[in-house]
Scaffold this motif. Sequence first.
Motif, PDB file in Angstrom:
ATOM      1  N   LYS A 431      16.338   8.170   3.838  1.00  0.00           N
ATOM      2  CA  LYS A 431      15.818   9.510   4.151  1.00  0.00           C
ATOM      3  C   LYS A 431      16.566  10.177   5.309  1.00  0.00           C
ATOM      4  N   ASN A 432      17.501   9.434   5.915  1.00  0.00           N
ATOM      5  CA  ASN A 432      18.273   9.933   7.063  1.00  0.00           C
ATOM      6  C   ASN A 432      17.363  10.454   8.171  1.00  0.00           C
ATOM      7  N   LEU A 433      16.329   9.687   8.491  1.00  0.00           N
ATOM      8  CA  LEU A 433      15.362  10.114   9.497  1.00  0.00           C
ATOM      9  C   LEU A 433      15.923  10.064  10.917  1.00  0.00           C
ATOM     10  N   ILE A 434      16.986   9.277  11.132  1.00  0.00           N
ATOM     11  CA  ILE A 434      17.605   9.215  12.467  1.00  0.00           C
ATOM     12  C   ILE A 434      18.556  10.400  12.665  1.00  0.00           C
ATOM     13  N   ASN A 435      18.819  11.151  11.604  1.00  0.00           N
ATOM     14  CA  ASN A 435      19.686  12.336  11.650  1.00  0.00           C
ATOM     15  C   ASN A 435      21.136  12.012  11.997  1.00  0.00           C
ATOM     16  N   MET A 436      21.609  10.867  11.520  1.00  0.00           N
ATOM     17  CA  MET A 436      23.018  10.527  11.660  1.00  0.00           C
ATOM     18  C   MET A 436      23.345   9.445  10.629  1.00  0.00           C
ATOM     19  N   PRO A 437      24.573   9.392  10.135  1.00  0.00           N
ATOM     20  CA  PRO A 437      24.909   8.390   9.122  1.00  0.00           C
ATOM     21  C   PRO A 437      24.821   6.970   9.694  1.00  0.00           C
ATOM     22  N   ALA A 438      24.304   6.058   8.895  1.00  0.00           N
ATOM     23  CA  ALA A 438      24.184   4.659   9.319  1.00  0.00           C
ATOM     24  C   ALA A 438      25.449   3.897   8.969  1.00  0.00           C
ATOM     25  N   GLU A 439      25.799   2.927   9.802  1.00  0.00           N
ATOM     26  CA  GLU A 439      26.884   2.008   9.475  1.00  0.00           C
ATOM     27  C   GLU A 439      26.467   1.152   8.280  1.00  0.00           C
ATOM     28  N   THR A 440      27.439   0.656   7.552  1.00  0.00           N
ATOM     29  CA  THR A 440      27.139  -0.229   6.416  1.00  0.00           C
ATOM     30  C   THR A 440      27.059  -1.665   6.911  1.00  0.00           C
ATOM     31  N   TYR A 441      25.930  -2.294   6.658  1.00  0.00           N
ATOM     32  CA  TYR A 441      25.787  -3.707   7.028  1.00  0.00           C
ATOM     33  C   TYR A 441      24.770  -4.322   6.075  1.00  0.00           C
ATOM     34  N   ALA A 442      25.247  -5.138   5.166  1.00  0.00           N
ATOM     35  CA  ALA A 442      24.433  -5.641   4.060  1.00  0.00           C
ATOM     36  C   ALA A 442      23.279  -6.510   4.531  1.00  0.00           C
ATOM     37  N   ARG A 443      22.210  -6.499   3.721  1.00  0.00           N
ATOM     38  CA  ARG A 443      21.019  -7.298   4.037  1.00  0.00           C
ATOM     39  C   ARG A 443      21.351  -8.789   4.163  1.00  0.00           C
ATOM     40  N   ALA A 444      22.220  -9.276   3.278  1.00  0.00           N
ATOM     41  CA  ALA A 444      22.569 -10.707   3.296  1.00  0.00           C
ATOM     42  C   ALA A 444      23.203 -11.102   4.621  1.00  0.00           C
ATOM     43  N   LYS A 445      24.078 -10.231   5.166  1.00  0.00           N
ATOM     44  CA  LYS A 445      24.708 -10.514   6.455  1.00  0.00           C
ATOM     45  C   LYS A 445      23.707 -10.357   7.597  1.00  0.00           C
ATOM     46  N   ALA A 446      22.795  -9.409   7.435  1.00  0.00           N
ATOM     47  CA  ALA A 446      21.832  -9.109   8.509  1.00  0.00           C
ATOM     48  C   ALA A 446      20.875 -10.281   8.758  1.00  0.00           C
ATOM     49  N   ARG A 447      20.677 -11.127   7.768  1.00  0.00           N
ATOM     50  CA  ARG A 447      19.779 -12.280   7.954  1.00  0.00           C
ATOM     51  C   ARG A 447      20.237 -13.156   9.113  1.00  0.00           C
ATOM     52  N   THR A 448      21.549 -13.231   9.320  1.00  0.00           N
ATOM     53  CA  THR A 448      22.089 -14.038  10.426  1.00  0.00           C
ATOM     54  C   THR A 448      21.641 -13.499  11.769  1.00  0.00           C
ATOM     55  N   ASP A 449      21.345 -12.199  11.831  1.00  0.00           N
ATOM     56  CA  ASP A 449      20.961 -11.553  13.095  1.00  0.00           C
ATOM     57  C   ASP A 449      19.481 -11.693  13.429  1.00  0.00           C
ATOM     58  N   ILE A 450      18.677 -12.260  12.526  1.00  0.00           N
ATOM     59  CA  ILE A 450      17.233 -12.342  12.772  1.00  0.00           C
ATOM     60  C   ILE A 450      16.978 -12.872  14.182  1.00  0.00           C
ATOM     61  N   PRO A 451      16.240 -12.111  15.026  1.00  0.00           N
ATOM     62  CA  PRO A 451      16.124 -12.476  16.448  1.00  0.00           C
ATOM     63  C   PRO A 451      15.129 -13.592  16.764  1.00  0.00           C
ATOM     64  N   VAL A 452      14.465 -14.138  15.749  1.00  0.00           N
ATOM     65  CA  VAL A 452      13.514 -15.230  15.988  1.00  0.00           C
ATOM     66  C   VAL A 452      14.295 -16.505  16.284  1.00  0.00           C
ATOM     67  N   SER A 453      14.086 -17.070  17.456  1.00  0.00           N
ATOM     68  CA  SER A 453      14.823 -18.265  17.860  1.00  0.00           C
ATOM     69  C   SER A 453      14.224 -19.518  17.225  1.00  0.00           C
ATOM     70  N   ILE A 454      14.917 -20.639  17.389  1.00  0.00           N
ATOM     71  CA  ILE A 454      14.408 -21.924  16.886  1.00  0.00           C
ATOM     72  C   ILE A 454      13.065 -22.241  17.528  1.00  0.00           C
ATOM     73  N   VAL A 455      12.948 -22.016  18.827  1.00  0.00           N
ATOM     74  CA  VAL A 455      11.694 -22.302  19.531  1.00  0.00           C
ATOM     75  C   VAL A 455      10.588 -21.354  19.085  1.00  0.00           C
ATOM     76  N   ASP A 456      10.929 -20.089  18.834  1.00  0.00           N
ATOM     77  CA  ASP A 456       9.939 -19.143  18.283  1.00  0.00           C
ATOM     78  C   ASP A 456       9.383 -19.676  16.964  1.00  0.00           C
ATOM     79  N   GLN A 457      10.268 -20.186  16.113  1.00  0.00           N
ATOM     80  CA  GLN A 457       9.830 -20.718  14.816  1.00  0.00           C
ATOM     81  C   GLN A 457       8.952 -21.953  14.990  1.00  0.00           C
ATOM     82  N   LEU A 458       9.331 -22.821  15.918  1.00  0.00           N
ATOM     83  CA  LEU A 458       8.518 -24.014  16.194  1.00  0.00           C
ATOM     84  C   LEU A 458       7.136 -23.616  16.703  1.00  0.00           C
ATOM     85  N   TYR A 459       7.104 -22.621  17.578  1.00  0.00           N
ATOM     86  CA  TYR A 459       5.826 -22.147  18.112  1.00  0.00           C
ATOM     87  C   TYR A 459       4.955 -21.580  16.993  1.00  0.00           C
TER      88      TYR A 459
END
Length: 640
Positions: A431-459
């Motif tokens: 919907k271009n709600l940010i009013n600027m074009p987004a960079e291309t970054y695929a969902r499959a690659k983005a999974r690596t960026d998930i900010p939940v740490s190992i300790v967060d997952q253990l908790y």
Amino acid sequence: MSKTVSKIVSKKVSKNFIKQLSFYLILIAIPFVILLLLELLLRLRSFGNEYPLFVEKPATNNQSVLYLQANPKVINRYFANESLAPNVSPDTVYFKKEKNKDSFRIFIQGGSTAAGFPYGRWGSLQGMVEQRFKRLYPDKEIEIINTAMAAVNSYTLLDFVDEIIEQQPDLVLIYAGHNEYLGIMGVGSAFAAKGGRLATLLHLKFKNWRLYQLLQDVYTLIFVPDIQPSKTNQTLMSQVAKEKEIIFGSDLYNQGIVQFEQNMSLVLEKYQQAGIPVMLGNLVSNEAAQVPFSSLEIIDWQAIKKHLSQSNATAEISRLNTLIKQQKTAANYYQLGLNLQLVARYKEAKQAFVLAKNYDLLRFRAPSEFNRVIERLSQKYEIDLVDVQAIFNENSANGIIDNKLILEHLHPTVAGYFLLAEAYVELIVKKNLINMPAETYARAKARTDIPVSIVDQLYGEFVIRKLVNDFPFTSKMNKGTEKINLPASRKFEKQALIKRIEKSSWLKTQQDLLVKYQQRNEILEAAKIAGTMSSAMVDNAEISYIAGQLYQQLNDWQMASYYHKKALQLQSDKVQYLLALAQDYFLLKRYQQSLSVLTTADNLVTKTSPQKQQVLQYITKVKQAVLTKSADNKVRAVHE
């Protein structure tokens, strides 16, 4: 003569009428004046409390900007006796008190799922979307503030709206509905207001008046027992459930639906009048792997699941269909779904599991009618409907949602939270709600960026083990585990987990983990830890620089540039930061930006500085790259 007399009489009558009217108006006003004076007196005497949604962040020595955060005590505003308030609060997310002209500000509203339970901030909609936007909109200042917290419903969302509007949001994301029956002020909750919806709305309107608080105290003193039920060792779900049987189609069931639709209508009307776009997500919950709560006292589900047989499934399906014609119960529908799965009749199985949820008398999951309400609201107010249900269906085996994406009854796994955020992110980009074009970054690659740490997952795993070992997940027939052990982990991660459980300093624990991961050369996990610290410590340039350096080690120049730029925004005269950012831009082949940053560094260092020669060498190198690129472009143009 008669006309003159008539005028005199008329004037006397008029004066008498005005006097009488003034007398009655004064008489009517007296009690209001007295009440107003009493209200002022109570405020002067510092009687009562007021809990604004946002409060100022405690200032630090090097802080040059004022920040706000969601009030950690805001839940107390709904309780006359604050000791009865559940221990819940929005996560601490700082945002600028004075919004920058070019920034884009997003607020999130909802319950425990929107808040990221059980992982916390980094698993939440706020944490996941924020991380995704670092890739998609690296050059845009985007503030994402979460007001979601456990056990709240549409009354709380409505109560927060005016204060959110004051903070000038550019977009509001809402994911809510599961707490409408048993959340705070829900129709079947132990924390429900007496007197129905009108009484609850009046309570929300007057709760900050000191006179109202005085009357509440008097009422509590006279009518509420001195001995209150203890909250010790009780899960929040144990505390909130009062009405354990809300029958499908009953008055109470329908009250929950009406309450949700009418409250959300008021929420959306307010945002519409303020010109603020809203995205409203439909709801998901566990379909195949959560037995109906209301059946746990009467059915041994372990025995039933143990005796499930593909060879016997067709006969069972026939038996259960016949039984359902007489007894439409959650248990019958759930058993039907289990057997339909065995014979690969997945569409019918899904329908059976949904009906099992709808007929579950203990309503910790929203019935499917809520999604129809959400769809109606999105159409009525012309807002964007986020189809969370669709993305979960697409990523579930045979389209049936189970423990792959949902931990217990409705809170997502890490993979589930990622998909929840993706549903919103993809629509925002589309919907271009940010009013600027987004960079291309695929969902499959983005999974690596998930900010939940190992300790967060253990908790999260530990919290869920505790949760499902108590009401409503267990019964005499379906017993829990006698001892809850910590999840298996490495020694240093286990120590960090224990510190988190004991509510030790989050910052100190993260610092220790950052050192440990670097010592073990686990750079990706170290970068993730540094990145979350940078997000949390909004006025600390050094941790942003460290995060950038770690991403440089991973050759992730885009993310490195994001954090180096953030460090420079906090400390613009640090040559070390400038050189790091110039290197990022150079390796991203953004030569002009690299040259601009190096020119700034050159102006900062003196001729005698040891860094002067280094800066000049970098400038020469970048200029050579610019010339080479220009020559290559000319050659390419000739061949074309």
